[in-house]
Design a protein around this motif. Structure first.
Motif, PDB file in Angstrom:
ATOM      1  N   ASP A 187       0.832  -1.199   0.000  1.00 45.27           N
ATOM      2  CA  ASP A 187       0.000   0.000   0.000  1.00 45.27           C
ATOM      3  C   ASP A 187       0.871   1.255   0.000  1.00 45.27           C
ATOM      4  OD1 ASP A 187      -1.773   2.043   0.473  1.00 45.27           O
ATOM      5  OD2 ASP A 187      -2.832   1.028   2.097  1.00 45.27           O
ATOM      6  N   SER A 188       0.975   1.915  -1.158  1.00 45.74           N
ATOM      7  CA  SER A 188       1.868   3.071  -1.288  1.00 45.74           C
ATOM      8  C   SER A 188       1.436   4.229  -0.404  1.00 45.74           C
ATOM      9  CB  SER A 188       1.928   3.528  -2.748  1.00 45.74           C
ATOM     10  OG  SER A 188       0.651   3.904  -3.220  1.00 45.74           O
ATOM     11  N   GLU A 189       0.149   4.394  -0.195  1.00 41.49           N
ATOM     12  CA  GLU A 189      -0.322   5.507   0.634  1.00 41.49           C
ATOM     13  C   GLU A 189       0.114   5.328   2.090  1.00 41.49           C
ATOM     14  OE1 GLU A 189      -4.308   8.236   0.834  1.00 41.49           O
ATOM     15  OE2 GLU A 189      -4.600   6.062   0.814  1.00 41.49           O
ATOM     16  N   ALA A 190       0.129   4.090   2.550  1.00 44.80           N
ATOM     17  CA  ALA A 190       0.545   3.815   3.925  1.00 44.80           C
ATOM     18  C   ALA A 190       2.055   3.956   4.099  1.00 44.80           C
ATOM     19  CB  ALA A 190       0.110   2.407   4.327  1.00 44.80           C
ATOM     20  N   LEU A 191       2.786   3.922   2.985  1.00 46.51           N
ATOM     21  CA  LEU A 191       4.247   3.911   3.052  1.00 46.51           C
ATOM     22  C   LEU A 191       4.895   5.208   2.601  1.00 46.51           C
ATOM     23  CD1 LEU A 191       4.857   0.366   1.541  1.00 46.51           C
ATOM     24  CD2 LEU A 191       5.239   1.025   3.914  1.00 46.51           C
ATOM     25  N   VAL A 192       4.113   6.155   2.108  1.00 44.05           N
ATOM     26  CA  VAL A 192       4.693   7.304   1.423  1.00 44.05           C
ATOM     27  C   VAL A 192       5.607   8.150   2.314  1.00 44.05           C
ATOM     28  CG1 VAL A 192       2.758   8.879   1.869  1.00 44.05           C
ATOM     29  CG2 VAL A 192       4.147   9.148  -0.214  1.00 44.05           C
ATOM     30  N   ARG A 193       5.361   8.184   3.616  1.00 52.59           N
ATOM     31  CA  ARG A 193       6.226   8.977   4.500  1.00 52.59           C
ATOM     32  C   ARG A 193       7.590   8.324   4.672  1.00 52.59           C
ATOM     33  NH1 ARG A 193       2.448  11.331   9.464  1.00 52.59           N
ATOM     34  NH2 ARG A 193       1.026  12.564   8.160  1.00 52.59           N
ATOM     35  N   THR A 194       7.623   7.001   4.592  1.00 55.93           N
ATOM     36  CA  THR A 194       8.889   6.285   4.719  1.00 55.93           C
ATOM     37  C   THR A 194       9.582   6.137   3.378  1.00 55.93           C
ATOM     38  OG1 THR A 194       7.984   5.030   6.581  1.00 55.93           O
ATOM     39  CG2 THR A 194       9.974   4.153   5.559  1.00 55.93           C
ATOM     40  N   ILE A 195       8.788   5.990   2.322  1.00 54.87           N
ATOM     41  CA  ILE A 195       9.332   5.801   0.978  1.00 54.87           C
ATOM     42  C   ILE A 195       8.890   6.974   0.109  1.00 54.87           C
ATOM     43  CG2 ILE A 195       9.528   4.207  -0.973  1.00 54.87           C
ATOM     44  CD1 ILE A 195       8.586   1.970   0.880  1.00 54.87           C
ATOM     45  N   PRO A 196       9.631   8.076   0.111  1.00 55.26           N
ATOM     46  CA  PRO A 196       9.226   9.281  -0.619  1.00 55.26           C
ATOM     47  C   PRO A 196       8.964   9.056  -2.098  1.00 55.26           C
ATOM     48  CG  PRO A 196      11.069   9.765   0.850  1.00 55.26           C
ATOM     49  CD  PRO A 196      10.914   8.274   0.838  1.00 55.26           C
ATOM     50  N   PHE A 256      -4.233  -2.726  -6.704  1.00 52.53           N
ATOM     51  CA  PHE A 256      -3.828  -4.116  -6.543  1.00 52.53           C
ATOM     52  C   PHE A 256      -2.517  -4.200  -5.770  1.00 52.53           C
ATOM     53  CE2 PHE A 256      -6.570  -4.472 -10.343  1.00 52.53           C
ATOM     54  CZ  PHE A 256      -7.431  -5.481  -9.895  1.00 52.53           C
ATOM     55  N   HIS A 257      -2.524  -4.967  -4.655  1.00 51.83           N
ATOM     56  CA  HIS A 257      -1.348  -5.107  -3.786  1.00 51.83           C
ATOM     57  C   HIS A 257      -0.897  -6.569  -3.757  1.00 51.83           C
ATOM     58  CE1 HIS A 257      -2.297  -1.086  -2.398  1.00 51.83           C
ATOM     59  NE2 HIS A 257      -3.427  -1.472  -1.841  1.00 51.83           N
ATOM     60  N   PRO A 258       0.151  -6.926  -4.517  1.00 54.00           N
ATOM     61  CA  PRO A 258       0.653  -8.305  -4.494  1.00 54.00           C
ATOM     62  C   PRO A 258       1.876  -8.513  -3.608  1.00 54.00           C
ATOM     63  CG  PRO A 258       1.518  -7.190  -6.416  1.00 54.00           C
ATOM     64  CD  PRO A 258       0.709  -6.160  -5.647  1.00 54.00           C
ATOM     65  N   GLY A 259       2.335  -7.455  -2.921  1.00 52.88           N
ATOM     66  CA  GLY A 259       3.561  -7.561  -2.153  1.00 52.88           C
ATOM     67  C   GLY A 259       4.764  -7.598  -3.070  1.00 52.88           C
ATOM     68  N   ALA A 260       5.758  -8.413  -2.721  1.00 50.93           N
ATOM     69  CA  ALA A 260       6.972  -8.548  -3.538  1.00 50.93           C
ATOM     70  C   ALA A 260       6.753  -9.613  -4.610  1.00 50.93           C
ATOM     71  CB  ALA A 260       8.158  -8.927  -2.664  1.00 50.93           C
ATOM     72  N   PHE A 261       7.353  -9.413  -5.754  1.00 49.29           N
ATOM     73  CA  PHE A 261       7.254 -10.413  -6.811  1.00 49.29           C
ATOM     74  C   PHE A 261       8.150 -11.604  -6.467  1.00 49.29           C
ATOM     75  CE2 PHE A 261       6.337  -6.500  -9.444  1.00 49.29           C
ATOM     76  CZ  PHE A 261       4.975  -6.730  -9.516  1.00 49.29           C
ATOM     77  N   MET A 262       7.530 -12.753  -6.308  1.00 45.11           N
ATOM     78  CA  MET A 262       8.235 -13.968  -5.936  1.00 45.11           C
ATOM     79  C   MET A 262       9.302 -14.345  -6.970  1.00 45.11           C
ATOM     80  SD  MET A 262       6.487 -17.659  -4.998  1.00 45.11           S
ATOM     81  CE  MET A 262       5.098 -16.871  -4.172  1.00 45.11           C
ATOM     82  N   ASN A 263       9.092 -13.911  -8.199  1.00 44.17           N
ATOM     83  CA  ASN A 263      10.009 -14.258  -9.294  1.00 44.17           C
ATOM     84  C   ASN A 263      11.459 -13.911  -8.981  1.00 44.17           C
ATOM     85  OD1 ASN A 263       7.238 -13.440 -10.219  1.00 44.17           O
ATOM     86  ND2 ASN A 263       7.943 -14.497 -12.075  1.00 44.17           N
ATOM     87  N   TRP A 314     -15.674  -3.789  -7.055  1.00 44.48           N
ATOM     88  CA  TRP A 314     -14.272  -3.629  -6.682  1.00 44.48           C
ATOM     89  C   TRP A 314     -14.169  -2.882  -5.360  1.00 44.48           C
ATOM     90  CZ3 TRP A 314     -10.881  -1.776 -11.412  1.00 44.48           C
ATOM     91  CH2 TRP A 314     -10.599  -2.892 -12.235  1.00 44.48           C
ATOM     92  N   GLU A 315     -13.413  -3.439  -4.428  1.00 45.64           N
ATOM     93  CA  GLU A 315     -13.049  -2.690  -3.228  1.00 45.64           C
ATOM     94  C   GLU A 315     -11.904  -1.740  -3.585  1.00 45.64           C
ATOM     95  OE1 GLU A 315     -12.453  -4.961   0.325  1.00 45.64           O
ATOM     96  OE2 GLU A 315     -13.851  -6.531  -0.306  1.00 45.64           O
ATOM     97  N   GLU A 316     -11.686  -0.727  -2.769  1.00 45.61           N
ATOM     98  CA  GLU A 316     -10.654   0.259  -3.102  1.00 45.61           C
ATOM     99  C   GLU A 316      -9.245  -0.311  -2.970  1.00 45.61           C
ATOM    100  OE1 GLU A 316     -11.300   3.933  -1.073  1.00 45.61           O
ATOM    101  OE2 GLU A 316     -13.316   4.202  -1.899  1.00 45.61           O
ATOM    102  N   HIS A 317      -9.087  -1.365  -2.177  1.00 47.32           N
ATOM    103  CA  HIS A 317      -7.800  -2.049  -2.067  1.00 47.32           C
ATOM    104  C   HIS A 317      -8.013  -3.531  -2.342  1.00 47.32           C
ATOM    105  CE1 HIS A 317      -5.493   1.343  -0.326  1.00 47.32           C
ATOM    106  NE2 HIS A 317      -6.665   1.677   0.201  1.00 47.32           N
ATOM    107  N   SER A 318      -7.162  -4.100  -3.198  1.00 48.88           N
ATOM    108  CA  SER A 318      -7.263  -5.511  -3.558  1.00 48.88           C
ATOM    109  C   SER A 318      -5.958  -6.212  -3.183  1.00 48.88           C
ATOM    110  CB  SER A 318      -7.539  -5.655  -5.056  1.00 48.88           C
ATOM    111  OG  SER A 318      -8.814  -5.147  -5.392  1.00 48.88           O
ATOM    112  N   ASN A 319      -5.973  -6.858  -2.016  1.00 50.44           N
ATOM    113  CA  ASN A 319      -4.788  -7.566  -1.525  1.00 50.44           C
ATOM    114  C   ASN A 319      -4.781  -9.003  -2.026  1.00 50.44           C
ATOM    115  OD1 ASN A 319      -4.072  -5.299  -0.132  1.00 50.44           O
ATOM    116  ND2 ASN A 319      -4.045  -6.247   1.883  1.00 50.44           N
ATOM    117  N   GLY A 345       8.229  -2.029  10.547  1.00 47.07           N
ATOM    118  CA  GLY A 345       6.947  -2.713  10.667  1.00 47.07           C
ATOM    119  C   GLY A 345       5.846  -2.144   9.805  1.00 47.07           C
ATOM    120  N   LYS A 346       6.202  -1.270   8.867  1.00 50.16           N
ATOM    121  CA  LYS A 346       5.186  -0.627   8.034  1.00 50.16           C
ATOM    122  C   LYS A 346       4.815  -1.439   6.797  1.00 50.16           C
ATOM    123  CE  LYS A 346       6.499   3.949   9.657  1.00 50.16           C
ATOM    124  NZ  LYS A 346       7.096   5.263   9.315  1.00 50.16           N
ATOM    125  N   TYR A 347       5.487  -2.575   6.623  1.00 48.48           N
ATOM    126  CA  TYR A 347       5.155  -3.450   5.506  1.00 48.48           C
ATOM    127  C   TYR A 347       4.229  -4.581   5.942  1.00 48.48           C
ATOM    128  CZ  TYR A 347       6.949  -3.053   0.733  1.00 48.48           C
ATOM    129  OH  TYR A 347       7.101  -2.721  -0.595  1.00 48.48           O
TER     130      TYR A 347
END
Length: 320
Positions: A117-126, A155-162, A225-230, A287-289
Motif C-alpha cells: 500500500d503506497s499511501e501507507a508507506l509514502v512517509r517512509t518511501i518518498p 492491486f497489492h501483491p507484495g513482492a514479486f516472488m520471481n 471492486w473494493e478500493e484495495h485488492s490484496n 513494521g510498516k510493511y
C-alpha cells in the motif's frame, strides 16, 4: 458491473505484460475485448492461443487517448505504467485517468500500484509520492459519480516472488523472472548471499507475477471492486524463506541489517529509483510493511486462481 472491454496501459513489458497474459488466458471464457496501450507501435501480444492488439498512444495528448478508448468502447482501464522519472509517470497516468473519465463507457480504473500500500508507506518511501498523486482524483470521481457508476481499486501483491529465482542454473532458468527485469531483492541465491532488513522475523507477502496477472484477470469479473485488492501467494518471514532455501542450495551468507545500518547505506542520496529497495528495507524494519487488510482477492477469486507458494517456487527453480 463486470469488465468486458479492457485497456491495459503499459502492457508490453514487466508486470503489465503479465496482466495481459492473465487476461488472454480467460479472454474466450469471458468474451473479453483486450487492447494494450503503448508509447510506440509494437506487434500484438499473443498468449494462450489468444492475442491483444497493441495501440500506440501519446500520453501527453489526452484527446489521443480518448480517441482510442472511445473507438474500442473500453469499460475498464488497467494502468501498469512505470518510469524512473516521477514527473513523467504522474503526468502520463493522470492524463490517462482524465481521458478515461471523459469516456461514457468507462466505469473502472486501476492505477499502477502493484506493490504494498503506497499511501501507507509514502512517509517512509518518498518515491511512492508519484503513486499516491492519483488517489485524490480517483476518490473525487467515485464520490461524484457514485459506486454504481465508477469504481477503482489498487492491486497489492507484495513482492514479486520471481526475484527469488534470480540466477538459477536450470534449463531456461531465465523464465523464473517471467517478463520482469533481473533483480536480487534480499535473496541472491546464486551467490549464496542474503541481505535481510531487520532480524528476519518480519513477514513479507510474495506473489508470482504470473499469479498477479491471473488474480487481476479474475478480479475484472467481480461485480464490485473494493478500493484495495490484496493478494498473495505466500505470507512468510525472511527466516522462513532462508530455511527452505538452505535445504536446496546449502549454507547461506546472511547479513541482518539494523535500521541504523540501512540509514547509513541510504546516506544523503535522493530517494530515487536506484535507492528504492533500501527505503523498502527501512519500511520493513519499522513494521510498516505488515499486512493490515485481509487478502480479499484470494477470498473472492480463490476458486479461479491457485497461487504458487514460496516453497513451491524455490523447489521448482533451485532443487537439484
Amino acid at each position: 458491473m463486470k469488465s468486458q472491454r479492457i485497456a491495459v496501459a503499459g502492457g508490453t513489458g514487466g508486470i503489465g505484460n503479465h496482466i495481459v497474459d492473465g487476461l488472454l488466458e480467460v479472454k474466450d471464457i469471458y468474451s473479453l475485448h483486450i487492447i494494450v496501450l503503448s508509447r510506440s507501435s509494437k506487434p500484438a501480444i499473443s498468449f494462450a492461443n489468444s492475442s491483444a492488439l497493441v495501440i500506440a498512444v501519446d500520453y501527453n495528448n489526452i484527446a489521443n487517448i480518448e480517441k482510442v478508448l472511445n473507438e474500442h468502447r473500453i469499460d475498464t482501464v488497467l494502468s501498469t505504467l512505470s518510469s524512473d522519472d516521477p514527473w513523467l509517470f504522474q503526468s502520463s497516468q493522470n492524463n490517462l485517468l482524465t481521458a478515461a473519465l471523459n469516456i461514457p463507457t468507462v466505469f473502472r480504473f486501476s492505477p499502477s500500484e502493484y506493490s504494498h500500500d503506497s499511501e501507507a508507506l509514502v512517509r517512509t518511501i518518498p518515491f511512492f509520492t508519484m503513486k499516491t498523486d492519483i488517489l485524490k482524483p480517483l476518490r473525487q470521481a467515485k464520490t461524484a459519480r457514485g459506486e454504481d457508476k465508477f469504481q477503482y481499486t489498487l492491486f497489492h501483491p507484495g513482492a514479486f516472488m520471481n526475484y527469488l529465482g534470480y540466477g538459477n542454473s536450470k534449463p531456461e532458468g531465465d523464465k523464473a523472472l517471467g517478463h520482469l527485469a533481473p533483480f536480487p531483492f534480499v535473496f541472491d541465491l546464486k551467490s549464496r548471499k542474503v541481505d535481510v532488513p531487520g532480524d528476519g522475523e518480519r513477514k513479507m507477502v510474495y506473489t508470482t507475477a504470473e499469479d498477479v496477472g491471473r488474480f487481476v484477470a479474475a478480479a475484472t469479473q467481480l461485480e464490485r471492486w473494493e478500493e484495495h485488492s490484496n493478494m498473495m501467494g505466500s505470507w512468510v518471514s525472511f527466516n522462513e524463506v532462508i530455511a527452505v532455501a538452505e535445504k536446496l542450495v546449502g549454507r547461506l551468507n546472511i547479513k541482518y541489517n539494523t535500521a541504523e545500518e540501512i540509514d547509513q547505506r541510504i546516506g544523503g542520496e535522493d530517494p530515487s529509483m536506484k535507492n528504492l529497495y533500501l527505503f523498502i528495507y527501512k519500511a520493513i524494519v519499522e513494521g510498516k510493511y505488515e499486512v493490515t487488510r485481509p487478502f480479499n482477492v484470494n477470498e473472492t477469486v480463490g476458486k479461479m486462481v491457485k497461487p504458487v507458494s514460496v516453497e513451491e517456487f524455490l523447489h521448482r527453480w533451485w532443487e537439484a
